[in-house]
Scaffold this motif. Structure first.
Motif, PDB file in Angstrom:
ATOM      1  N   THR A  35      39.781   8.130 -31.100  1.00  0.00           N
ATOM      2  CA  THR A  35      41.111   7.329 -30.687  1.00  0.00           C
ATOM      3  C   THR A  35      41.875   7.006 -31.993  1.00  0.00           C
ATOM      4  O   THR A  35      40.980   6.379 -32.868  1.00  0.00           O
ATOM      5  N   GLY A  36      42.970   7.388 -32.369  1.00  0.00           N
ATOM      6  CA  GLY A  36      43.628   6.906 -33.612  1.00  0.00           C
ATOM      7  C   GLY A  36      43.440   8.065 -34.632  1.00  0.00           C
ATOM      8  O   GLY A  36      44.281   7.859 -35.765  1.00  0.00           O
ATOM      9  N   ASP A  37      42.612   8.725 -34.588  1.00  0.00           N
ATOM     10  CA  ASP A  37      42.295   9.989 -35.553  1.00  0.00           C
ATOM     11  C   ASP A  37      43.656  10.771 -35.551  1.00  0.00           C
ATOM     12  O   ASP A  37      44.354  10.987 -34.547  1.00  0.00           O
ATOM     13  N   THR A  38      43.834  11.297 -36.596  1.00  0.00           N
ATOM     14  CA  THR A  38      45.168  12.085 -36.585  1.00  0.00           C
ATOM     15  C   THR A  38      44.804  13.884 -36.786  1.00  0.00           C
ATOM     16  O   THR A  38      43.770  14.001 -37.308  1.00  0.00           O
TER      17      THR A  38
ATOM     18  N   GLN B 158      44.841  13.397 -25.456  1.00  0.00           N
ATOM     19  CA  GLN B 158      46.297  13.544 -25.558  1.00  0.00           C
ATOM     20  C   GLN B 158      46.506  13.256 -27.111  1.00  0.00           C
ATOM     21  O   GLN B 158      45.619  12.682 -27.838  1.00  0.00           O
ATOM     22  N   ALA B 159      47.700  13.839 -27.535  1.00  0.00           N
ATOM     23  CA  ALA B 159      47.981  13.402 -28.847  1.00  0.00           C
ATOM     24  C   ALA B 159      49.367  13.096 -28.866  1.00  0.00           C
ATOM     25  O   ALA B 159      50.274  13.604 -28.435  1.00  0.00           O
ATOM     26  N   GLU B 160      49.777  11.875 -29.708  1.00  0.00           N
ATOM     27  CA  GLU B 160      51.150  11.363 -29.654  1.00  0.00           C
ATOM     28  C   GLU B 160      51.739  11.904 -31.006  1.00  0.00           C
ATOM     29  O   GLU B 160      51.081  12.003 -32.179  1.00  0.00           O
ATOM     30  N   LEU B 161      52.869  12.638 -31.136  1.00  0.00           N
ATOM     31  CA  LEU B 161      53.221  13.350 -31.902  1.00  0.00           C
ATOM     32  C   LEU B 161      53.983  12.232 -32.942  1.00  0.00           C
ATOM     33  O   LEU B 161      55.081  11.591 -32.416  1.00  0.00           O
ATOM     34  N   ARG B 162      53.576  12.337 -34.405  1.00  0.00           N
ATOM     35  CA  ARG B 162      54.223  10.923 -35.009  1.00  0.00           C
ATOM     36  C   ARG B 162      55.175  11.640 -35.972  1.00  0.00           C
ATOM     37  O   ARG B 162      56.068  10.875 -36.277  1.00  0.00           O
ATOM     38  N   GLU B 163      54.807  12.896 -36.739  1.00  0.00           N
ATOM     39  CA  GLU B 163      55.752  13.209 -37.699  1.00  0.00           C
ATOM     40  C   GLU B 163      55.803  14.730 -37.847  1.00  0.00           C
ATOM     41  O   GLU B 163      54.856  15.468 -37.503  1.00  0.00           O
ATOM     42  N   VAL B 164      56.979  15.075 -37.884  1.00  0.00           N
ATOM     43  CA  VAL B 164      57.317  16.573 -38.191  1.00  0.00           C
ATOM     44  C   VAL B 164      56.650  17.039 -39.839  1.00  0.00           C
ATOM     45  O   VAL B 164      57.090  16.107 -40.604  1.00  0.00           O
ATOM     46  N   LEU B 165      55.882  17.907 -39.550  1.00  0.00           N
ATOM     47  CA  LEU B 165      55.403  18.147 -41.158  1.00  0.00           C
ATOM     48  C   LEU B 165      56.277  19.796 -41.596  1.00  0.00           C
ATOM     49  O   LEU B 165      56.763  20.205 -40.770  1.00  0.00           O
TER      50      LEU B 165
ATOM     51  N   ALA C 235      49.716  14.227 -35.491  1.00  0.00           N
ATOM     52  CA  ALA C 235      49.658  13.540 -34.318  1.00  0.00           C
ATOM     53  C   ALA C 235      48.350  12.615 -34.377  1.00  0.00           C
ATOM     54  O   ALA C 235      47.331  12.988 -34.853  1.00  0.00           O
ATOM     55  N   ALA C 236      48.614  11.432 -33.480  1.00  0.00           N
ATOM     56  CA  ALA C 236      47.498  10.553 -33.275  1.00  0.00           C
ATOM     57  C   ALA C 236      46.772  10.734 -31.959  1.00  0.00           C
ATOM     58  O   ALA C 236      47.590  10.893 -30.896  1.00  0.00           O
ATOM     59  N   LEU C 237      45.533  10.878 -32.075  1.00  0.00           N
ATOM     60  CA  LEU C 237      44.636  11.197 -30.627  1.00  0.00           C
ATOM     61  C   LEU C 237      44.538   9.983 -30.053  1.00  0.00           C
ATOM     62  O   LEU C 237      44.381   8.898 -30.473  1.00  0.00           O
ATOM     63  N   ARG C 238      44.631  10.112 -28.513  1.00  0.00           N
ATOM     64  CA  ARG C 238      44.258   9.244 -27.564  1.00  0.00           C
ATOM     65  C   ARG C 238      43.114   9.812 -26.797  1.00  0.00           C
ATOM     66  O   ARG C 238      43.361  10.941 -26.152  1.00  0.00           O
TER      67      ARG C 238
END
Ligand code: SAM
Length: 234
Positions: A29-32, A55-62, A45-48
């Motif tokens: 959890t927390g790894d991207t 689950q992955a929270e989308l943090r930033e468009v690359l 995305a940051a993993l949960r």
């Protein structure tokens, strides 16, 4: 991941991807990670992780990943009349050319090439931006056929489309010619075509005379066709 997403969205990752993340990559959890949606948008995305649930929270468009050709392809184009070179610059940029070399030969009728150089360089920049390329193709200074032939040795494969060459289908000829190449030079003739003497000198300098089929293509079409073949092979 199916569907189109935006930053802040929380997406479920299932099946083989989930197993790969938890058991192969041993993520926590927390790894991207990087994920791509159906619109080919790439996200960091940051993993949960909760047991087997991923689950992955989308943090930033690359930025879009640029698909580069596996070869450095250089197109030497006999400068055609009028604005046809604009078309060649634009289309070959879209198709992944690394460098364009304007040259003159026996049947060249175009003039004022030097004045057009800055315009072609601007066009290459615009075409690169339009198709999402970060690397803008270079446009070389105008040169003669003789100086061009002297550079053939710098390339692993030199493709010399000549409408009078033996009619071997490109699908048979091209794969083996580029198979072990890292750098490819494509040499396209002017409106009036290459002379027999120029074709002979090119072949003597190691170029492969290739046919693009029974129809005589316009000079501004030939390089585009060969790049399309190479994109297909790639
Ligand atoms: N007169 C036409 C024009 O105004 O554009 C024909 C130009 S000439 C044939 C243009 C160059 O395209 C040739 O020198 C060659 O490099 C390439 N080319 C065109 N058709 C080809 C073909 N069927 N096979 C091989 N090369 C071809």
């Amino acid at each position: 991941m199916a569907g189109n997403y935006d930053t802040g969205d929380l997406v479920e990752i299932a099946g083989a991807d989930a197993r790969k993340i938890t058991t192969v990559l041993r993520k926590r959890t927390g790894d991207t990670i990087e994920v791509i949606d159906s619109g080919a948008r790439r996200f960091r995305a940051a993993l949960r992780l909760d047991g087997r649930r991923v689950q992955a929270e989308l943090r930033e468009v690359l930025p879009a990943a640029e698909a580069r050709l596996p070869w450095r392809v250089v197109v030497a184009q006999a400068v055609p009349k009028g604005a046809k070179m604009d078309f060649v610059v634009e289309k070959t940029t879209e198709l992944g050319v690394a460098e364009i070399l304007p040259f003159s030969c026996e049947r060249t009728i175009a003039d004022g090439t030097a004045a057009k150089l800055e315009r072609w360089r601007r066009l290459a920049t615009t075409a690169a931006q339009q198709c999402g390329r970060s690397a803008v193709p270079q446009i070389g200074d105008p040169q003669t056929f003789e100086t061009l032939v002297a550079q053939f040795g710098e390339f692993d494969a030199v493709l010399f489309p000549w409408e009078l060459s033996r009619m071997t289908p490109a699908r048979e000829q091209l794969p083996q010619l580029v198979e072990r190449a890292n750098s490819i030079l494509v040499v396209v003739g002017p409106e009036g075509g290459f002379s027999g003497d120029e074709a002979a000198r090119a072949a003597a300098a190691g170029a492969h005379l290739i046919s693009l089929g029974t129809r005589i293509l316009r000079t501004e079409t030939a390089a585009m066709v060969i790049l399309a073949f190479l994109n297909y092979l790639a």
